[in-house]
Design an enzyme around this catalytic site. Structure first.
Site, PDB file in Angstrom:
ATOM      1  CB  SER A  39      -0.885   0.019   1.245  1.00 29.70           C
ATOM      2  OG  SER A  39      -1.382   1.339   1.410  1.00 29.70           O
ATOM      3  CG  ASP A  79      -5.003   2.170   1.090  1.00 26.87           C
ATOM      4  OD1 ASP A  79      -5.959   1.394   0.917  1.00 26.87           O
ATOM      5  OD2 ASP A  79      -3.899   1.804   1.543  1.00 26.87           O
ATOM      6  CG  MET A 102      -8.187   6.838   2.948  1.00 33.28           C
ATOM      7  SD  MET A 102      -7.351   6.780   4.535  1.00 33.28           S
ATOM      8  CE  MET A 102      -6.475   5.218   4.371  1.00 33.28           C
ATOM      9  CG  MET A 106     -11.248  -3.173   5.316  1.00 30.03           C
ATOM     10  SD  MET A 106      -9.771  -2.621   4.448  1.00 30.03           S
ATOM     11  CE  MET A 106      -8.856  -1.794   5.745  1.00 30.03           C
ATOM     12  N   GLY A 133      -8.668   3.648   7.493  1.00 32.02           N
ATOM     13  CA  GLY A 133      -8.403   5.068   7.704  1.00 32.02           C
ATOM     14  C   GLY A 133      -6.930   5.380   7.907  1.00 32.02           C
ATOM     15  CG  PHE A 134      -5.497   6.444  10.522  1.00 37.93           C
ATOM     16  CD1 PHE A 134      -5.003   7.698  10.211  1.00 37.93           C
ATOM     17  CD2 PHE A 134      -6.780   6.327  11.034  1.00 37.93           C
ATOM     18  CE1 PHE A 134      -5.767   8.834  10.427  1.00 37.93           C
ATOM     19  CE2 PHE A 134      -7.559   7.465  11.254  1.00 37.93           C
ATOM     20  CZ  PHE A 134      -7.060   8.724  10.946  1.00 37.93           C
ATOM     21  N   GLY A 135      -2.686   3.707   8.262  1.00 30.28           N
ATOM     22  CA  GLY A 135      -1.707   2.628   8.252  1.00 30.28           C
ATOM     23  C   GLY A 135      -1.178   2.414   9.661  1.00 30.28           C
ATOM     24  N   GLY A 177      -4.540  -4.567   6.350  1.00 32.14           N
ATOM     25  CA  GLY A 177      -4.490  -3.940   7.668  1.00 32.14           C
ATOM     26  C   GLY A 177      -3.692  -4.771   8.656  1.00 32.14           C
ATOM     27  CB  SER A 225       3.630   0.159   8.465  1.00 33.08           C
ATOM     28  OG  SER A 225       2.647  -0.746   8.887  1.00 33.08           O
TER      29      SER A 225
HETATM   30  C1  DX5 Z   1      -6.094   1.210   5.837  1.00 35.87           C
HETATM   31  C2  DX5 Z   1      -5.643   0.963   4.407  1.00 35.87           C
HETATM   32  C3  DX5 Z   1      -4.514   0.010   4.316  1.00 35.87           C
HETATM   33  C4  DX5 Z   1      -3.280   0.472   5.048  1.00 35.87           C
HETATM   34  C5  DX5 Z   1      -2.563  -0.716   5.561  1.00 35.87           C
HETATM   35  O1  DX5 Z   1      -7.240   1.971   5.834  1.00 35.87           O
HETATM   36  O2  DX5 Z   1      -6.694   0.447   3.625  1.00 35.87           O
HETATM   37  O3  DX5 Z   1      -4.212  -0.345   2.979  1.00 35.87           O
HETATM   38  O4  DX5 Z   1      -2.431   1.222   4.239  1.00 35.87           O
HETATM   39  O5  DX5 Z   1      -1.488  -0.273   6.318  1.00 35.87           O
HETATM   40  P1  DX5 Z   1      -0.695  -1.224   7.301  1.00 35.87           P
HETATM   41  O6  DX5 Z   1      -0.184  -2.369   6.472  1.00 35.87           O
HETATM   42  O7  DX5 Z   1       0.369  -0.349   7.816  1.00 35.87           O
HETATM   43  O8  DX5 Z   1      -1.683  -1.705   8.328  1.00 35.87           O
HETATM   44 ZN    ZN Z   2      -6.276  -0.503   1.515  1.00 35.09          ZN
END
Ligand code: DX5
Ligand code: ZN
Length: 224
Positions: free
Chosen positions: A16, A43, A45, A145, A150-152, A182, A204
């Site tokens: 991602s 991604d 958002m 998911m 929303g966040f990595g 995720g 990440s």
């Molecule tokens: C979260 C995103 C993911 C995210 C995953 O909302 O859809 O694609 O980037 O990040 P990691 O692998 O760091 O959990």
């Molecule tokens: Zn994603």
């Protein structure tokens, strides 16, 4: 054109770019593909369906020339329908919408295929697998998911493993990929594959350590 290798059987790793250096996106895409990425996961958002903002079709179009694998666009936006054509025209190969964001999911999925793209549907952690039961003929990919989107960098939710197993059973012989997104890291990736996932998204865990670490990071996610 999607290269055949991107759709071949076997587990695919889809970094991602949410965790990439946004000032160097094109180079980052090149670097993860050189390091062995099978797909590129984007991604999107909207600050409404999810509490974060990223980028839209203009950025997808800008990185398109750098993608030689498959451009996998994960829309975390509501509504999604008004933007499907823009993402298809920007060069998405696969567009995934959220079941929770699309009141007429069957129509949204049909629209994605009509635009010439592969169609995906995503489920947030609290959404049961039954949400996709009656659209299995319309999807090329189901995304489970394993964090709240929303966040990595969030922690993997093991509560989603039974959902993966159930969906893998329903998919049976159908040509549908089962993607997980995720908290996917070397410790959690094998759990996902064992439960039936065949496309692993990781942000990440792939981008940690910078370009010199990408190949090792991607290899560490592949099943032994
Ligand atoms: C979260 C995103 C993911 C995210 C995953 O909302 O859809 O694609 O980037 O990040 P990691 O692998 O760091 O959990
Ligand atoms: Zn994603």
């Amino acid at each position: 054109m999607i290269p055949p290798a991107a759709l071949a059987p076997g587990v695919k790793i889809a970094p991602s770019i949410l965790s990439a250096d946004f000032a160097r996106l094109g180079e980052e895409v090149r670097a993860i593909e050189d390091a062995g990425a099978d797909w590129v996961h984007v991604d999107v958002m909207d600050g409404h369906f999810v509490p974060n903002l990223t980028f839209g079709p203009l950025v997808v179009r800008a990185i398109r020339p750098f993608v030689r694998t498959l451009m996998d666009v994960h829309l975390m936006i509501a509504p999604a329908d008004p933007y499907l054509a823009a993402f298809a025209e920007a060069g998405a190969d696969l567009i995934t919408v959220h079941a929770e964001a699309s009141p007429h999911l069957d129509r949204s999925l049909a629209a994605i295929r009509d635009l010439g793209c592969l169609a995906g549907v995503s489920l947030t952690p609290s959404t049961p697998p039954e949400a996709v039961e009656y659209v299995l003929d319309r999807v090329d990919l189901i995304l489970v998911m394993t964090v709240n989107p929303g966040f990595g960098g969030q922690s993997f939710l093991a509560s989603q493993l039974p959902k993966l197993r159930k969906l893998r059973g329903w998919i049976g012989d159908r040509p549908i990929r089962l993607q997980v997104d995720g908290g996917v890291a070397p410790k959690t990736a094998p759990l996902c594959v064992e439960a039936g996932a065949d496309v692993l998204v990781a942000g990440s865990a792939v981008f940690a350590g910078g370009p010199a670490a990408y190949a090792g990071n991607i290899a560490a996610l592949r099943p032994a």
